[in-house]
Design a protein around this motif. Sequence first.
Motif, PDB file in Angstrom:
ATOM      1  N   MET A   1    -104.366  -0.008  54.132  1.00  0.00           N
ATOM      2  CA  MET A   1    -103.331   0.773  53.459  1.00  0.00           C
ATOM      3  C   MET A   1    -103.787   1.224  52.069  1.00  0.00           C
ATOM      4  N   LYS A   2    -104.401   0.281  51.317  1.00  0.00           N
ATOM      5  CA  LYS A   2    -104.887   0.593  49.984  1.00  0.00           C
ATOM      6  C   LYS A   2    -105.962   1.660  50.023  1.00  0.00           C
ATOM      7  N   ARG A   3    -106.872   1.541  51.040  1.00  0.00           N
ATOM      8  CA  ARG A   3    -107.939   2.527  51.192  1.00  0.00           C
ATOM      9  C   ARG A   3    -107.350   3.895  51.510  1.00  0.00           C
ATOM     10  N   SER A   4    -106.285   3.897  52.296  1.00  0.00           N
ATOM     11  CA  SER A   4    -105.653   5.156  52.666  1.00  0.00           C
ATOM     12  C   SER A   4    -105.042   5.847  51.451  1.00  0.00           C
ATOM     13  N   ILE A   5    -104.448   5.078  50.531  1.00  0.00           N
ATOM     14  CA  ILE A   5    -103.846   5.647  49.325  1.00  0.00           C
ATOM     15  C   ILE A   5    -104.906   6.316  48.451  1.00  0.00           C
ATOM     16  N   TRP A   6    -106.067   5.631  48.261  1.00  0.00           N
ATOM     17  CA  TRP A   6    -107.142   6.202  47.463  1.00  0.00           C
ATOM     18  C   TRP A   6    -107.708   7.474  48.110  1.00  0.00           C
ATOM     19  N   PHE A   7    -107.804   7.457  49.407  1.00  0.00           N
ATOM     20  CA  PHE A   7    -108.301   8.643  50.120  1.00  0.00           C
ATOM     21  C   PHE A   7    -107.413   9.855  49.839  1.00  0.00           C
ATOM     22  N   TRP A   8    -106.102   9.650  49.992  1.00  0.00           N
ATOM     23  CA  TRP A   8    -105.179  10.765  49.793  1.00  0.00           C
ATOM     24  C   TRP A   8    -105.095  11.175  48.326  1.00  0.00           C
ATOM     25  N   LEU A   9    -105.299  10.220  47.437  1.00  0.00           N
ATOM     26  CA  LEU A   9    -105.297  10.543  46.012  1.00  0.00           C
ATOM     27  C   LEU A   9    -106.490  11.439  45.666  1.00  0.00           C
ATOM     28  N   TYR A  10    -107.684  11.027  46.124  1.00  0.00           N
ATOM     29  CA  TYR A  10    -108.876  11.834  45.880  1.00  0.00           C
ATOM     30  C   TYR A  10    -108.776  13.194  46.564  1.00  0.00           C
ATOM     31  N   PHE A  11    -108.196  13.196  47.725  1.00  0.00           N
ATOM     32  CA  PHE A  11    -108.031  14.442  48.465  1.00  0.00           C
ATOM     33  C   PHE A  11    -107.134  15.415  47.690  1.00  0.00           C
ATOM     34  N   ALA A  12    -106.053  14.875  47.146  1.00  0.00           N
ATOM     35  CA  ALA A  12    -105.129  15.713  46.383  1.00  0.00           C
ATOM     36  C   ALA A  12    -105.792  16.250  45.110  1.00  0.00           C
ATOM     37  N   ILE A  13    -106.562  15.367  44.425  1.00  0.00           N
ATOM     38  CA  ILE A  13    -107.269  15.799  43.210  1.00  0.00           C
ATOM     39  C   ILE A  13    -108.285  16.899  43.526  1.00  0.00           C
ATOM     40  N   SER A  14    -108.982  16.720  44.659  1.00  0.00           N
ATOM     41  CA  SER A  14    -109.965  17.727  45.062  1.00  0.00           C
ATOM     42  C   SER A  14    -109.308  19.072  45.324  1.00  0.00           C
TER      43      SER A  14
END
Length: 226
Positions: A1-14
Amino acid sequence: MKRSIWFWLYFAISIILAIYFATRIIMINTGHGKLSYVRSMSVSADAPGKDLTPVAAAAAVAPGTRPTKQTLNEINARIIASPGVRHSAVRRTADGNLSIHVQLYQAVAQWTDGEQFYPLSVDGTIVNRPTTTRSPNTIVFRGNVPNDISGIIDASNIIASNLDYLEFIENRRWNLHTVDGITIMLPEKNPESAIASLMVLNQNHNILSRDIDIIDMRDDARILIK
């Protein structure tokens, strides 16, 4: 779950950064925003010590101009059309500088129409920067000029003090015209060797100082003098 949050955060920033930079690029190319303004201009060449004032004048861009991609192409076209420029590249940098780099024709001889003398490059390009005087110790051409004159220039340097001008006859062979009014008709093949033979003949018999009109060297078997 934590890994998924970071993925979507980086994705949004990108996505946000991509939209930001794409927007800035579009604004610059369409001439909008502060980054689109030209603040300064720099001009450089492939050879040092050249006067690049005419290139800057041909660019005709003042600080505060907002050039689009089309305008940059127009600037480049004006620079290429200016005398002596062989190739040019124009780009606008992120700091608002208009960077211009040119490649210039390198004069190896002169071409004359009988009144003015034009710089002549090794590929036979006549540069539209005429003068009324002939440069000292310079090979001069008249009429049509082939695409490569390096060989005939190298060969003619040994006779340069006697030469008035060179002329390309029927786009296939050379005539040399001396300052004393002698026409030297060179062969179509290997004219450089003929010039070397002529210089040996002149050293032995001082032929270029005689009262003659024509030295016909087109026949390899014999030289005709009239």
